[in-house]
Scaffold this motif. Structure first.
Motif, PDB file in Angstrom:
ATOM      1  N   MET A 143       1.398  -1.294   0.250  1.00 20.66           N
ATOM      2  CA  MET A 143      -0.151  -0.086  -0.088  1.00 20.66           C
ATOM      3  C   MET A 143       0.875   1.330  -0.090  1.00 20.66           C
ATOM      4  O   MET A 143       1.515   1.654   0.999  1.00 20.66           O
ATOM      5  CB  MET A 143      -0.987  -0.543   1.524  1.00 20.66           C
ATOM      6  N   GLU A 144       1.069   1.581  -0.859  1.00 18.87           N
ATOM      7  CA  GLU A 144       1.541   3.399  -1.217  1.00 18.87           C
ATOM      8  C   GLU A 144       1.184   4.740  -1.094  1.00 18.87           C
ATOM      9  O   GLU A 144      -0.344   4.943  -1.455  1.00 18.87           O
ATOM     10  CB  GLU A 144       2.115   3.454  -3.040  1.00 18.87           C
ATOM     11  N   LEU A 145       1.215   5.428   0.252  1.00 19.21           N
ATOM     12  CA  LEU A 145       0.613   6.283   1.081  1.00 19.21           C
ATOM     13  C   LEU A 145       1.074   7.585   0.580  1.00 19.21           C
ATOM     14  O   LEU A 145       0.474   8.400   0.769  1.00 19.21           O
ATOM     15  CB  LEU A 145       0.368   5.934   2.888  1.00 19.21           C
ATOM     16  N   GLY A 146       2.047   7.302   0.257  1.00 22.96           N
ATOM     17  CA  GLY A 146       2.709   9.322  -0.586  1.00 22.96           C
ATOM     18  C   GLY A 146       4.037   9.674   0.423  1.00 22.96           C
ATOM     19  O   GLY A 146       4.154   9.098   1.503  1.00 22.96           O
ATOM     20  N   ALA A 147       4.075  10.809   0.346  1.00 20.90           N
ATOM     21  CA  ALA A 147       4.981  11.469   1.438  1.00 20.90           C
ATOM     22  C   ALA A 147       4.772  12.022   2.747  1.00 20.90           C
ATOM     23  O   ALA A 147       3.200  11.624   2.916  1.00 20.90           O
ATOM     24  CB  ALA A 147       4.629  12.734   0.697  1.00 20.90           C
ATOM     25  N   PHE A 148       5.722  11.263   3.606  1.00 25.45           N
ATOM     26  CA  PHE A 148       5.043  11.267   4.996  1.00 25.45           C
ATOM     27  C   PHE A 148       5.746  13.131   5.489  1.00 25.45           C
ATOM     28  O   PHE A 148       6.793  13.370   5.007  1.00 25.45           O
ATOM     29  CB  PHE A 148       6.251  10.220   5.705  1.00 25.45           C
ATOM     30  N   SER A 149       4.671  13.719   6.574  1.00 25.38           N
ATOM     31  CA  SER A 149       5.306  14.324   7.554  1.00 25.38           C
ATOM     32  C   SER A 149       4.668  13.732   8.911  1.00 25.38           C
ATOM     33  O   SER A 149       3.285  13.336   9.329  1.00 25.38           O
ATOM     34  CB  SER A 149       5.108  15.104   6.579  1.00 25.38           C
ATOM     35  N   ILE A 150       4.436  14.578   9.772  1.00 27.06           N
ATOM     36  CA  ILE A 150       4.406  15.122  10.882  1.00 27.06           C
ATOM     37  C   ILE A 150       3.888  15.937  11.474  1.00 27.06           C
ATOM     38  O   ILE A 150       4.693  17.559  10.892  1.00 27.06           O
ATOM     39  CB  ILE A 150       5.159  14.101  12.142  1.00 27.06           C
ATOM     40  N   SER A 151       2.653  16.296  11.647  1.00 23.67           N
ATOM     41  CA  SER A 151       1.992  17.428  12.226  1.00 23.67           C
ATOM     42  C   SER A 151       1.730  18.081  13.233  1.00 23.67           C
ATOM     43  O   SER A 151       1.197  17.253  14.190  1.00 23.67           O
ATOM     44  CB  SER A 151      -0.015  17.286  10.936  1.00 23.67           C
ATOM     45  N   ASP A 203       6.040  13.678  -3.602  1.00 19.94           N
ATOM     46  CA  ASP A 203       6.661  13.271  -3.094  1.00 19.94           C
ATOM     47  C   ASP A 203       7.441  13.683  -1.942  1.00 19.94           C
ATOM     48  O   ASP A 203       6.459  14.461  -1.577  1.00 19.94           O
ATOM     49  CB  ASP A 203       8.127  12.840  -4.060  1.00 19.94           C
ATOM     50  N   GLN A 204       8.525  13.382  -0.989  1.00 18.63           N
ATOM     51  CA  GLN A 204       9.195  14.312   0.029  1.00 18.63           C
ATOM     52  C   GLN A 204       8.811  16.029  -0.425  1.00 18.63           C
ATOM     53  O   GLN A 204       8.810  16.537   0.619  1.00 18.63           O
ATOM     54  CB  GLN A 204       9.945  13.380   0.481  1.00 18.63           C
ATOM     55  N   ASN A 205       9.101  16.107  -1.328  1.00 24.48           N
ATOM     56  CA  ASN A 205       9.501  17.457  -2.117  1.00 24.48           C
ATOM     57  C   ASN A 205       8.074  17.938  -2.473  1.00 24.48           C
ATOM     58  O   ASN A 205       7.788  19.524  -2.795  1.00 24.48           O
ATOM     59  CB  ASN A 205      10.503  17.816  -2.938  1.00 24.48           C
ATOM     60  N   GLY A 206       7.242  17.093  -1.828  1.00 20.22           N
ATOM     61  CA  GLY A 206       5.557  17.889  -2.111  1.00 20.22           C
ATOM     62  C   GLY A 206       5.539  18.094  -3.611  1.00 20.22           C
ATOM     63  O   GLY A 206       4.196  19.129  -3.925  1.00 20.22           O
ATOM     64  N   GLN A 207       6.403  17.703  -4.577  1.00 18.55           N
ATOM     65  CA  GLN A 207       5.581  17.575  -6.255  1.00 18.55           C
ATOM     66  C   GLN A 207       4.738  16.001  -6.625  1.00 18.55           C
ATOM     67  O   GLN A 207       4.878  14.644  -5.539  1.00 18.55           O
ATOM     68  CB  GLN A 207       6.853  17.579  -6.211  1.00 18.55           C
ATOM     69  N   ASN A 208       4.311  16.333  -7.475  1.00 18.98           N
ATOM     70  CA  ASN A 208       3.473  15.353  -8.004  1.00 18.98           C
ATOM     71  C   ASN A 208       3.665  14.369  -8.267  1.00 18.98           C
ATOM     72  O   ASN A 208       4.611  14.704  -9.326  1.00 18.98           O
ATOM     73  CB  ASN A 208       2.148  16.120  -8.632  1.00 18.98           C
ATOM     74  N   LEU A 209       3.348  13.164  -8.169  1.00 23.03           N
ATOM     75  CA  LEU A 209       4.129  11.772  -8.847  1.00 23.03           C
ATOM     76  C   LEU A 209       3.188  12.095 -10.133  1.00 23.03           C
ATOM     77  O   LEU A 209       1.950  12.267 -10.104  1.00 23.03           O
ATOM     78  CB  LEU A 209       3.868  10.893  -7.843  1.00 23.03           C
ATOM     79  N   GLY A 210       3.816  10.920 -11.094  1.00 23.31           N
ATOM     80  CA  GLY A 210       3.224  10.440 -12.105  1.00 23.31           C
ATOM     81  C   GLY A 210       1.874   9.213 -12.349  1.00 23.31           C
ATOM     82  O   GLY A 210       0.978   9.413 -12.716  1.00 23.31           O
ATOM     83  N   SER A 211       1.819   8.715 -10.637  1.00 20.42           N
ATOM     84  CA  SER A 211       1.471   7.346 -11.026  1.00 20.42           C
ATOM     85  C   SER A 211       1.692   7.228  -9.375  1.00 20.42           C
ATOM     86  O   SER A 211       2.645   7.796  -8.609  1.00 20.42           O
ATOM     87  CB  SER A 211       1.773   6.253 -11.649  1.00 20.42           C
ATOM     88  N   TYR A 212      -0.019   6.851  -8.939  1.00 17.50           N
ATOM     89  CA  TYR A 212       0.092   6.807  -7.679  1.00 17.50           C
ATOM     90  C   TYR A 212      -0.917   6.194  -7.095  1.00 17.50           C
ATOM     91  O   TYR A 212      -2.014   6.276  -7.723  1.00 17.50           O
ATOM     92  CB  TYR A 212      -0.025   8.764  -6.663  1.00 17.50           C
ATOM     93  N   THR A 213      -1.485   5.978  -5.736  1.00 11.87           N
ATOM     94  CA  THR A 213      -2.719   5.253  -5.214  1.00 11.87           C
ATOM     95  C   THR A 213      -4.387   6.999  -4.469  1.00 11.87           C
ATOM     96  O   THR A 213      -3.563   6.852  -4.098  1.00 11.87           O
ATOM     97  CB  THR A 213      -2.596   4.025  -4.732  1.00 11.87           C
TER      98      THR A 213
END
Length: 123
Positions: free
Chosen positions: A1-9, A67-77
């Protein structure tokens, strides 16, 4: 399961004080707006969001499509597909994303220890 970029708020009491502290740890502001009581800071691939007065607890955040830079990925879930998969595994969803829509949406799950996890798609 690909969740995308991670951060802690982080729920902070004083945005400027917290910003100063994390800058001493090598983080640099790369987004957000103090006028809206939040800043995004980065150190390498590590991202921290500082949020003053927006929520009560710290939140683990995943951003499908970024991605971790807040840039759009070409493909994602898509966030709605992630939500469906978690529901199928019996995980209770709070603040569900509308599965009939497309584009930006989010949902929240709570881990067994009460930690909120936000899955927040911006694209």
């Amino acid at each position: 399961m690909e969740l995308g970029a991670f951060s802690i708020s982080l729920a902070v009491q004083d945005l400027e004080t917290s910003k100063s502290f994390y800058e001493k740890l090598g983080f640099e502001v790369f987004g957000g707006d103090p006028a809206y009581n939040y800043l995004m800071l980065k150190n390498g691939d590590h991202v921290i969001g500082l949020f003053q007065g927006m929520f009560d607890k710290n939140i683990l955040t995943f951003n499908p499509g970024w991605d971790q830079n807040g840039q759009n990925l070409g493909s994602y879930t898509d966030v709605r597909e992630l939500q469906k998969a978690l529901k199928a595994q019996g995980i209770e969803i709070q603040n569900e994303a509308d599965e009939t829509t497309t584009g930006p949406a989010s949902f929240v799950v709570i881990d067994p220890d009460g930690n909120p996890i936000l899955v927040d798609q911006h694209i």
